[in-house]
Scaffold this motif. Structure first.
Motif, PDB file in Angstrom:
ATOM      1  N   GLU A   1      -8.658  23.729  -0.986  1.00 35.04           N
ATOM      2  CA  GLU A   1      -9.529  22.628  -0.536  1.00 35.04           C
ATOM      3  C   GLU A   1      -9.506  22.479   0.984  1.00 35.04           C
ATOM      4  N   HIS A   2      -8.337  22.705   1.607  1.00 34.94           N
ATOM      5  CA  HIS A   2      -8.255  22.633   3.073  1.00 34.94           C
ATOM      6  C   HIS A   2      -9.072  23.749   3.716  1.00 34.94           C
ATOM      7  N   TYR A   3      -8.929  24.949   3.162  1.00 32.07           N
ATOM      8  CA  TYR A   3      -9.713  26.071   3.687  1.00 32.07           C
ATOM      9  C   TYR A   3     -11.203  25.809   3.519  1.00 32.07           C
ATOM     10  N   ALA A   4     -11.599  25.232   2.386  1.00 33.32           N
ATOM     11  CA  ALA A   4     -13.010  24.938   2.135  1.00 33.32           C
ATOM     12  C   ALA A   4     -13.559  24.003   3.209  1.00 33.32           C
ATOM     13  N   CYS A   5     -12.759  22.981   3.562  1.00 33.21           N
ATOM     14  CA  CYS A   5     -13.186  22.041   4.613  1.00 33.21           C
ATOM     15  C   CYS A   5     -13.371  22.775   5.944  1.00 33.21           C
TER      16      CYS A   5
ATOM     17  N   PRO B   1      -0.970  16.477   1.404  1.00 33.20           N
ATOM     18  CA  PRO B   1      -2.128  17.396   1.399  1.00 33.20           C
ATOM     19  C   PRO B   1      -3.468  16.694   1.184  1.00 33.20           C
ATOM     20  N   VAL B   2      -3.482  15.627   0.359  1.00 30.66           N
ATOM     21  CA  VAL B   2      -4.738  14.911   0.090  1.00 30.66           C
ATOM     22  C   VAL B   2      -5.240  14.212   1.352  1.00 30.66           C
ATOM     23  N   THR B   3      -4.327  13.696   2.164  1.00 33.47           N
ATOM     24  CA  THR B   3      -4.704  13.042   3.420  1.00 33.47           C
ATOM     25  C   THR B   3      -5.526  13.999   4.274  1.00 33.47           C
ATOM     26  N   PHE B   4      -5.046  15.228   4.402  1.00 35.81           N
ATOM     27  CA  PHE B   4      -5.713  16.192   5.269  1.00 35.81           C
ATOM     28  C   PHE B   4      -7.035  16.666   4.678  1.00 35.81           C
ATOM     29  N   ILE B   5      -7.150  16.691   3.358  1.00 37.37           N
ATOM     30  CA  ILE B   5      -8.457  17.025   2.767  1.00 37.37           C
ATOM     31  C   ILE B   5      -9.482  15.984   3.195  1.00 37.37           C
ATOM     32  N   GLY B   6      -9.087  14.708   3.158  1.00 35.38           N
ATOM     33  CA  GLY B   6      -9.993  13.633   3.539  1.00 35.38           C
ATOM     34  C   GLY B   6     -10.401  13.687   5.004  1.00 35.38           C
TER      35      GLY B   6
ATOM     36  N   CYS C   1      -2.071  21.036  13.032  1.00 37.22           N
ATOM     37  CA  CYS C   1      -1.063  19.975  12.920  1.00 37.22           C
ATOM     38  C   CYS C   1      -0.489  19.921  11.501  1.00 37.22           C
ATOM     39  N   MET C   2      -1.362  20.105  10.529  1.00 38.12           N
ATOM     40  CA  MET C   2      -0.942  20.038   9.128  1.00 38.12           C
ATOM     41  C   MET C   2       0.146  21.067   8.826  1.00 38.12           C
ATOM     42  N   THR C   3      -0.050  22.286   9.309  1.00 38.86           N
ATOM     43  CA  THR C   3       0.906  23.348   8.995  1.00 38.86           C
ATOM     44  C   THR C   3       2.137  23.326   9.893  1.00 38.86           C
ATOM     45  N   GLU C   4       1.926  23.072  11.185  1.00 36.97           N
ATOM     46  CA  GLU C   4       3.041  23.191  12.133  1.00 36.97           C
ATOM     47  C   GLU C   4       3.886  21.925  12.235  1.00 36.97           C
ATOM     48  N   VAL C   5       3.249  20.742  12.161  1.00 36.46           N
ATOM     49  CA  VAL C   5       3.995  19.487  12.313  1.00 36.46           C
ATOM     50  C   VAL C   5       4.524  19.001  10.964  1.00 36.46           C
ATOM     51  N   TYR C   6       3.649  19.038   9.926  1.00 33.39           N
ATOM     52  CA  TYR C   6       4.039  18.472   8.631  1.00 33.39           C
ATOM     53  C   TYR C   6       4.430  19.528   7.598  1.00 33.39           C
ATOM     54  N   ALA C   7       4.398  20.801   7.986  1.00 34.60           N
ATOM     55  CA  ALA C   7       4.827  21.909   7.119  1.00 34.60           C
ATOM     56  C   ALA C   7       4.129  21.884   5.757  1.00 34.60           C
ATOM     57  N   ILE C   8       2.841  21.518   5.776  1.00 32.22           N
ATOM     58  CA  ILE C   8       2.053  21.501   4.542  1.00 32.22           C
ATOM     59  C   ILE C   8       1.272  22.808   4.453  1.00 32.22           C
ATOM     60  N   GLU C   9       1.544  23.579   3.402  1.00 37.17           N
ATOM     61  CA  GLU C   9       0.833  24.843   3.202  1.00 37.17           C
ATOM     62  C   GLU C   9      -0.611  24.551   2.787  1.00 37.17           C
TER      63      GLU C   9
ATOM     64  N   VAL D   1       0.852  -1.181   0.000  1.00 35.66           N
ATOM     65  CA  VAL D   1       0.000   0.000   0.000  1.00 35.66           C
ATOM     66  C   VAL D   1       0.894   1.238   0.000  1.00 35.66           C
ATOM     67  N   ASP D   2       0.373   2.336  -0.500  1.00 37.96           N
ATOM     68  CA  ASP D   2       1.124   3.595  -0.454  1.00 37.96           C
ATOM     69  C   ASP D   2       0.233   4.667   0.145  1.00 37.96           C
ATOM     70  N   VAL D   3       0.696   5.897   0.149  1.00 40.40           N
ATOM     71  CA  VAL D   3      -0.073   6.982   0.766  1.00 40.40           C
ATOM     72  C   VAL D   3      -1.416   7.164   0.072  1.00 40.40           C
ATOM     73  N   ILE D   4      -1.482   6.862  -1.227  1.00 42.31           N
ATOM     74  CA  ILE D   4      -2.743   6.995  -1.962  1.00 42.31           C
ATOM     75  C   ILE D   4      -3.759   5.967  -1.458  1.00 42.31           C
ATOM     76  N   SER D   5      -3.288   4.780  -1.105  1.00 41.24           N
ATOM     77  CA  SER D   5      -4.180   3.746  -0.566  1.00 41.24           C
ATOM     78  C   SER D   5      -4.830   4.234   0.735  1.00 41.24           C
ATOM     79  N   TRP D   6      -3.994   4.769   1.633  1.00 42.05           N
ATOM     80  CA  TRP D   6      -4.512   5.315   2.904  1.00 42.05           C
ATOM     81  C   TRP D   6      -5.489   6.457   2.622  1.00 42.05           C
ATOM     82  N   ASN D   7      -5.109   7.350   1.734  1.00 41.16           N
ATOM     83  CA  ASN D   7      -5.967   8.501   1.415  1.00 41.16           C
ATOM     84  C   ASN D   7      -7.313   8.065   0.853  1.00 41.16           C
TER      85      ASN D   7
END
Length: 740
Positions: free
Chosen positions: A593-597, A556-561, A581-589, A519-525
């Motif tokens: 779609e994240h803002y929409a959620c 980024p797709v993980t956090f959208i889900g 957590c997304m921005t501070e721990v994983y440094a994902i801007e 499995v890869d990250v896409i499988s989890w997502n």
């Protein structure tokens, strides 16, 4: 008499020298100069024509070569063989065979040409058919070609039978068999055969060395290298390249420095090694030190500068080349194309005398990727020898700018040239433009025509099923994946998880995820998103935590889900925590779609002021989806003030859509503000916005039926409406107790 003989001798010497120059010009890619020289020659002999035929063929102009062949005053066996070799050089085997069959009496070279061509392409049945017709079975070259052909495809038994049956063997015979073992990575069998060989030469040793290097078994390769009785340049370069390919640059350079004789091939190999590792400065130092350079040297350095986007340095080298080489020019064009500098790419393209297929394709792809399809189609129509890549590039280009009608025209124009990539390109193009039903129609047509679907085809078809919630068809594709052996493919597996999840069969999705390996990250997502759309927020968050525990980095797709899951069930605190957590721990801007959620999450909870503040604080420009989400929440919570702001923003972004006016009108109506309702209606009419027709679809008996509101072409519309009226009347006349 003596003067006359001297004159004839001078003319003969002149023709001989001109013929030699034509051959050299053809080999170096300077075919236009060769043509000019050929046309200016007052005297031509058969050799002159043969030289020009070879020059044309070697530079991809096989049609011109055939015209010249037909115009020859006299032909000899060399003429026929040159033309056949020209066809084979350009991969036109069918035309070569037709010409071979027309020969009055092919010589052994002609037979060897055709047999070798078939064996190299893996067409052993055709090769064997010719071999069995061979009038002189004493020719070792044809036997060697057959041995090499069978060994290459792993049919070692047949290859060995032929080797043992040969009337006379030479070292090439033994090496042909050995090459089959080494090229297929069968080093145990290769070593056994090598030790039993009646004779060996340096080629035999180098074949063994190359076999170990190709398997990245550098320890065995080094031991073998040290045993070679008389190492030649190929031995050194093979070992050097093995080290370089595995990142062992110090050992590669040590070997290079120790080489007793370094020819241009050795220098090029070392330069290429540095280029591949991105060490362009070291490569440049060697390039300057080289005692002599050939076109490969220049092309390698130009490629190197292109790879690190130093296009000015690459162009400077290209301009300094003693004579231009199409490979170097294409490398430079490719660099400009990658950086969307198409005008500069075109300048170089126009300077090339004879373009090969690769050069044409690079330019066409560049224009297509830049959305300049008029220029792409112009080049496409000019191109004589289109290959499958050319056609597929055009399909993808039209799809990129949404011109699917033109993409379909190109696809239909291809006819029998279509391959699996062509079908996949069209199917994925429809998906890319959200024509999911059309994508499925093309998939069905592909299977009806007997074309075999690969993992990409199946993944695309499953994606279309997921978007349409076409469960039954999705299940059939699942069975097809099992039958064709692609069910364990990662892309197909992930598409299956998504398809079942979007069709509401989350348990099937779970089972597929648990059985998947790897499995890869896409499988989890895929499964996290599946839980989200099915309202299983707790399971989505739990799976997210499990993913992190397994050491899989979320993207980024993980956090959208997972944020979407929180939004669906109103887990505001969890959502805010995950967003942080997304921005501070994983440094994902955050993406839009994240803002929409997050805005949806806050809005559903009635925290409209916080949602509005988040919109104002966004690092990227809010899109219509953001403002639409806020407007919908404003209606739910009767916040007309914020609702007006959202409508104004939506008017700027989507001036032709009416949905915003309908929502604002409903808000005023629910508040009893009928004057405001009238004002909104007038505003809508004044804006020129048009109401978009509704669309729906349903799957019945493995067929997708689409319904577009107000479509006069809709099949059986009147019948459907009459049936609905009848059902409505029956419901009105039926007592409530009966219905219950």
């Amino acid at each position: 008499m003596k003067a006359s003989l001297k004159s004839i001798g001078n003319k003969g010497s002149y023709v001989f020298n001109q013929n030699k120059k034509i051959t050299q010009l053809g080999k170096s890619g300077r075919v236009e100069e060769a043509i000019k020289m050929f046309s200016q020659m007052s005297q031509k002999n058969t050799v002159t024509y043969n030289s020009m035929i070879s020059a044309y063929a070697k530079n991809g102009r096989v049609n011109d070569a055939r015209k010249l062949f037909e115009q020859m005053p006299q032909r000899n066996l060399v003429s026929w063989n040159s033309m056949i070799a020209g066809y084979l050089h350009n991969d036109k085997v069918k035309e070569a065979r037709e010409l071979f069959d027309k020969m009055f009496r092919p010589d052994l070279f002609s037979w060897a040409l055709m047999i070798t061509c078939y064996t190299r392409k893996g067409e052993l049945e055709k090769a064997r058919e010719l071999f069995d017709l061979l009038p002189n079975k004493e020719d070792t070259a044809c036997w060697n070609a057959m041995v090499a052909g069978y060994a290459k495809i792993g049919n070692y038994n047949e290859a060995k039978k032929l080797l043992d049956a040969m009337p006379s063997k030479n070292i090439v015979s033994w090496n042909s068999m050995l090459s089959g073992y080494t090229k297929n990575g069968e080093m145990h069998l290769a070593l056994k055969f090598f030790e039993a060989m009646e004779e060996r030469d340096v080629v035999s040793w180098n074949l063994m060395l190359d076999g170990y290097v190709e398997l990245d078994d550098l320890d065995s390769a080094w031991k073998f290298f040290q045993k070679i009785p008389e190492q030649n340049v190929v031995s050194w370069v093979t070992m050097l390249s093995g080290y370089a390919r595995n990142g062992r640059m110090l050992e590669a350079r040590r070997l290079f420095d120790q080489m007793p004789i370094r020819n241009v091939v050795a220098w090029n190999a070392m330069i290429a090694a540095y280029v591949q590792r991105g060490q362009i400065e070291e490569a440049a130092r060697l390039f300057i030190e080289m005692p002599e350079r050939n076109p490969v040297s220049w092309t390698t350095m130009i490629d190197g500068y292109v790879l690190i986007a130093k296009l000015d340095e690459a162009r400077r080298l290209l301009d300094q080349m003693p004579y231009k080489n199409i490979a170097a020019q294409t490398a430079m064009i490719s660099g400009y194309v990658q950086n969307k500098r198409m005008d500069e790419a075109n300048q170089i393209f126009d300077k090339i005398g004879t373009h090969d297929v690769v050069c044409w394709n690079v330019m066409i792809k560049g224009y297509a990727q830049c959305g300049r399809m008029d220029e792409a189609i112009n080049l496409f129509r000019q191109m004589v020898n289109k290959d499958i890549v050319t056609w597929n590039t055009m399909i993808a280009g039209y799809a990129q700018i949404g011109q699917m009608d033109d993409a379909v025209k190109i696809f239909e124009e291809m006819g029998k040239r279509r391959n699996t990539v062509s079908w996949n390109s069209l199917i994925s193009s429809f998906l890319q433009n959200e024509f999911h039903l059309d994508a499925l129609k093309i998939f069905v047509l592909m299977t009806q025509e007997g074309k075999k679907a690969d993992h990409s085809t199946l993944a695309c078809a499953l994606s279309a099923c997921a978007h349409l919630a076409a469960l039954q068809l999705g299940r059939q594709i699942h069975h097809l994946a099992i039958k064709s052996g692609y069910v364990n493919d990662l892309f197909v597996g992930n598409s299956l998880i998504t398809m079942y999840a979007k069709c509401g069969r989350i348990q099937n999705a779970e089972l597929l995820f648990k059985d998947a390996d790897p499995v890869d990250v896409i499988s989890w997502n895929s499964l996290i998103a599946g839980y989200a759309i099915n309202g299983n927020a707790t399971e989505a968050i739990k799976l997210f935590e499990e993913m992190v525990m397994e050491g899989v980095a979320p993207d980024p797709v993980t956090f959208i889900g997972v944020l979407s899951a929180c939004s669906h069930v109103g887990l505001v605190d969890w959502g805010l925590k995950l967003f942080e957590c997304m921005t501070e721990v994983y440094a994902i801007e955050p993406l839009v779609e994240h803002y929409a959620c997050m805005i949806d999450l806050l809005s559903r909870a009635g925290r409209l002021d916080e949602a509005f503040e988040m919109v104002k604080g966004m690092k990227i420009k809010p899109n219509a989806g953001i403002w639409g989400t806020l407007l919908g929440a404003c209606r739910m919570h009767q916040n007309i003030k914020l609702g007006r702001i959202a409508v104004e923003k939506l008017s700027e972004l989507e001036p032709q859509k009416t949905s915003r006016y309908a929502l604002l009108s409903n808000m005023h109506a629910e508040a009893g503000r009928w004057d405001e309702v009238e004002k909104v209606r007038v505003s809508m009419e004044g804006s020129g916005a048009q109401k978009q027709p509704g669309c729906s679809w349903i799957e019945v008996k493995n067929q997708i039926h689409t319904f577009l509101s107000g479509d006069p072409k809709q099949c059986r519309t009147a019948e459907i409406c009459n049936t609905l009226k009848t059902l409505a009347a029956q419901i009105r006349n039926t007592p409530l107790a009966v219905i219950i």
